[in-house]
Write a protein that holds these residues in place. Structure first.
Motif: not given
Length: 69
Positions: A19-20, A25-26, A30-32, A37-38
């Protein structure tokens, strides 16, 4: 600790932090987001593999070592 147990603990930690990670990430473009996240998960996995974390005494080991001093 065997490899299967290590994998289970690792997955449990990643699941608890998901969740964190998602909220962080949000905030990115959006492109990244997928790459970010990875990368966050990869860095967390690297830190979990450090010897420092493997040598932490249990509560009772800590208490008994301090009683001997």
């Amino acid at each position: 600790m065997n490899e299967q147990t290590k994998k289970q603990y690792t997955m449990a930690v990643l699941n608890l932090l998901q969740p964190k990670i998602a909220s962080l990430v949000k905030e990115a473009h959006p492109v990244y987001q997928e790459d970010l996240e990875q990368e966050l998960k990869l860095k967390m996995l690297e830190k979990m593999q450090t010897p420092f974390l493997h040598n932490i005494p249990s509560f009772f080991e800590f208490v008994s070592s301090n009683e001997k001093k």
